[in-house]
Design an enzyme around this catalytic site. Structure first.
Site: not given
Ligand SMILES: [Zn+2]
Length: 309
Positions: A67, A274
């Site tokens: 990611d 995040h």
């Protein structure tokens, strides 16, 4: 100088948040953009901004989890297809393995780039100062994640004082070479005998900005060291208050731990990113509220949001 967030989600993309990437826009300072991480779909997000891919001169990778890097081959390939634009070389900084990932992706997909990529790989033993340019120094230190992962401290060098031209003119200094001498800190004497002390006409140097951008991490002292006195700290907040144990098990932090790091390091501003897709918008305001009990100047960022530094 601005930070624009391109992806603020954790692990996988959601409708609201793409996976990790942010752009440090240094257009006024050096006419460049530095990218930090490049999750899948980063190039699509860039299309929604004013960022021109060829202005991206450096890419810094925090760690090799998908990611954070799966967007690289696509971004690098598209960057080559800029009609009528000059091709500019690019530097990639990251953990050992990033070069092989990029080159393998490009090779097996038959992609050829018309510009050069210079790789700067590091491991535990070669961290510290990883880059020094005329105006910036960048340090990296290892964090505490499930794989080797770093945080970056970007330090702008102090800005020289500026010459007060109006004040000089008022003092009777003729425009010309004397201005240059005074700007270089030299005292001068005018034809009429007037002494001009350079220090009286140059403003004090201004301290450069400090920006700390961390990869995924548990709470660790390295984060605090990287963030000491930073103007901005970008810290992950994969979990919320009370989830400290599960955060630890997965190599991540909670909003509270991020706030503690900000507090201990004495930063000016904390930006949380995040963010897990589990969090709904009411949870996001709770994330902020809870963190603010530890560190007041905190904000949970969104995709495409731009923050001036
Ligand atoms: Zn990770």
């Amino acid at each position: 100088m601005d930070i624009q967030f391109l992806g603020t989600g954790a692990g996988q993309p959601s409708k609201a948040r793409n996976v990790s990437s942010l752009a440090l826009k240094l257009l006024d300072e050096i006419n460049e953009v530095w990218l930090f991480d490049c999750g899948e779909g980063t190039q699509n997000r860039i299309l929604e901004t004013t960022i021109r891919p060829r202005k991206v001169s450096k890419i810094f990778i925090t760690h090799l989890h998908g990611d954070h890097i799966f967007g690289l081959p696509g971004f690098l390939s598209s960057r080559a297809f800029q009609a009528n634009e000059e091709q500019t070389d690019l530097d990639i900084y990251g953990p050992q393995g990033i070069k092989s990932f990029v080159l393998t992706s490009l090779r097996v997909s038959g992609s050829r780039l018309p510009y050069r990529i210079y790789f700067h790989e590091f491991d535990q033993a070669s961290l510290g100062k990883i880059l020094e340019t005329e105006k910036f120094t960048v340090y990296a230190e290892e964090l505490d994640h499930t794989i080797f992962c770093v945080g970056y401290r970007i330090m702008q060098k102090d800005l020289e004082g500026t010459l007060d031209a109006e004040k000089l003119k008022a003092a009777g200094v003729p425009f010309g070479p004397l201005f240059g001498k005074i700007k270089n800190g030299q005292d001068v004497v005018l034809e009429d005998g007037t002494e001009i002390k350079a220090a009286d006409y140059i403003s004090a140097p201004r301290p450069g900005k400090i920006i700390t951008i961390l990869g995924d991490t548990r709470k660790t002292n390295a984060s605090v060291r990287l963030a000491v006195n930073a103007d901005v700290l970008v810290h992950e907040s994969t979990y919320g208050k009370g989830d400290e144990k599960i955060a630890r098990n997965h190599g991540h932090s909670t909003n509270m731990q991020a706030a503690q790091v900000a507090e201990e390091a004495g930063v000016k501003r904390l930006l949380l990113n995040h963010i897990s897709a589990r969090f709904l918008s009411k949870d996001i305001s709770q994330l902020k509220k809870d963190a603010a009990t530890v560190f007041e100047n905190v904000h949970v960022v969104k995709d495409l949001e731009e923050v001036e530094i």
